[in-house]
Scaffold this active site. Structure first.
Site, PDB file in Angstrom:
ATOM      1  N   GLY A  95       0.837  -1.187   0.000  1.00  0.00           N
ATOM      2  CA  GLY A  95       0.000   0.000   0.000  1.00  0.00           C
ATOM      3  C   GLY A  95       0.873   1.239   0.000  1.00  0.00           C
ATOM      4  CD  GLN A 110       3.325   5.574   3.050  1.00  0.00           C
ATOM      5  OE1 GLN A 110       2.345   5.060   2.518  1.00  0.00           O
ATOM      6  NE2 GLN A 110       4.316   4.861   3.546  1.00  0.00           N
ATOM      7  CB  CYS A 162       5.435   1.929   7.655  1.00  0.00           C
ATOM      8  SG  CYS A 162       4.834   3.439   6.865  1.00  0.00           S
ATOM      9  CG  LEU A 163       6.724   1.008   1.533  1.00  0.00           C
ATOM     10  CD1 LEU A 163       6.068   1.322   0.193  1.00  0.00           C
ATOM     11  CD2 LEU A 163       7.895   0.046   1.343  1.00  0.00           C
ATOM     12  CG  HIS A 186      -0.357   0.739   7.466  1.00  0.00           C
ATOM     13  ND1 HIS A 186       0.646   0.282   8.311  1.00  0.00           N
ATOM     14  CD2 HIS A 186       0.265   1.582   6.600  1.00  0.00           C
ATOM     15  CE1 HIS A 186       1.804   0.845   7.971  1.00  0.00           C
ATOM     16  NE2 HIS A 186       1.604   1.632   6.929  1.00  0.00           N
ATOM     17  CD  GLU A 187      -1.408   2.198   2.991  1.00  0.00           C
ATOM     18  OE1 GLU A 187      -0.955   3.357   3.043  1.00  0.00           O
ATOM     19  OE2 GLU A 187      -0.683   1.187   3.063  1.00  0.00           O
ATOM     20  CG  HIS A 241       0.237   6.289   6.064  1.00  0.00           C
ATOM     21  ND1 HIS A 241       1.373   6.816   6.629  1.00  0.00           N
ATOM     22  CD2 HIS A 241       0.550   5.010   5.747  1.00  0.00           C
ATOM     23  CE1 HIS A 241       2.320   5.882   6.656  1.00  0.00           C
ATOM     24  NE2 HIS A 241       1.848   4.772   6.126  1.00  0.00           N
TER      25      HIS A 241
HETATM   26  O1  GNR Z   1       4.203  -2.675   2.415  1.00  0.00           O
HETATM   27  C1  GNR Z   1       3.601  -2.597   3.477  1.00  0.00           C
HETATM   28  N1  GNR Z   1       3.348  -3.720   4.187  1.00  0.00           N
HETATM   29  C2  GNR Z   1       2.498  -3.781   5.269  1.00  0.00           C
HETATM   30  C3  GNR Z   1       2.543  -4.906   6.055  1.00  0.00           C
HETATM   31  C4  GNR Z   1       1.712  -5.025   7.132  1.00  0.00           C
HETATM   32  C5  GNR Z   1       0.827  -4.011   7.425  1.00  0.00           C
HETATM   33  C6  GNR Z   1       0.776  -2.868   6.657  1.00  0.00           C
HETATM   34  C7  GNR Z   1       1.615  -2.751   5.576  1.00  0.00           C
HETATM   35  S1  GNR Z   1       1.541  -1.342   4.579  1.00  0.00           S
HETATM   36  C8  GNR Z   1       3.163  -1.272   3.986  1.00  0.00           C
HETATM   37  C9  GNR Z   1       3.312  -0.186   2.940  1.00  0.00           C
HETATM   38  C10 GNR Z   1       3.078   1.152   3.586  1.00  0.00           C
HETATM   39  O2  GNR Z   1       3.865   1.718   4.279  1.00  0.00           O
HETATM   40  N2  GNR Z   1       1.912   1.682   3.388  1.00  0.00           N
HETATM   41  O3  GNR Z   1       1.587   2.848   3.972  1.00  0.00           O
HETATM   42 NI    NI Z   2       2.817   2.927   5.780  1.00  0.00          NI
END
Ligand code: GNR
Ligand code: NI
Length: 167
Positions: free
Chosen positions: A45, A50, A90-91, A132-133, A136
């Site tokens: 995601g 980001q 998270c990236l 999670h998104e 953000h």
């Molecule tokens: O790539 C991602 N893997 C992930 C793994 C477990 C829970 C959430 C994520 S999202 C993350 C990419 C990211 O930072 N999205 O905002």
């Molecule tokens: Ni993230």
């Protein structure tokens, strides 16, 4: 085109995004670049904050073969039940992982890439990823759910690693 991913502790990750009011060519092109960036980084995601944007949208693809791209504009969770623990990453906080508990089953409402309303149920990784998104888009990061002690330990390690990468 690969976009630069904003890294923690950049304040832009703390932006509360505002709703998208119209679909534009600029946004459509941005979605294409966000998918390219997300796939290149092997993420599931990527949210607007980001990549330095402050409107409410994200891209998601949790499929193994990267064949199910999903654009979510103004995404909302309208119902949630049960709970699941997932080791999240998270990236924007590279190489940091932590178990986070969230609702397991969610009902999601959003607009798609054509600005058409969609509603669907999500479970497992798709559910975790969308939550999670959406976090953000509210300026929230998964590390915010950890105890202060656990967060400090992880962030000390992260900061050390970031410094070493810059050196
Ligand atoms: O790539 C991602 N893997 C992930 C793994 C477990 C829970 C959430 C994520 S999202 C993350 C990419 C990211 O930072 N999205 O905002
Ligand atoms: Ni993230």
């Amino acid at each position: 085109m690969l976009l630069d991913i904003v890294l923690h502790p950049d304040e832009r990750l703390r932006t509360r995004c505002t709703p998208v009011t119209e679909m534009t060519d600029r946004l459509d092109t941005l979605f294409t670049h966000m998918f390219e960036t997300m796939y290149d980084a092997e993420g599931v995601g990527l949210a607007s904050t980001q990549v330095g944007e402050s409107l409410r949208f994200c891209v998601v693809d949790v499929s193994e073969d990267r064949s199910q791209p999903l654009v979510l504009i103004n995404p909302e969770i309208v119902a949630a039940k049960n709970s699941i623990s997932w080791k999240e990453g998270c990236l924007s906080i590279p190489e940091v992982y932590a178990e986070i508990v969230r609702p397991k089953n969610i009902l999601v409402r959003a607009l798609d890439r054509d600005f058409k309303p969609i509603e669907f149920e999500a479970d497992e990784l798709l559910s975790v990823c969308i939550q999670h998104e959406i976090d953000h888009l509210d300026g929230k990061l998964f590390i915010d759910y950890l105890s202060a002690l656990k967060r400090r330990r992880l962030m000390d390690k992260y900061q050390k690693q970031q410094r070493e990468e810059q050196a």
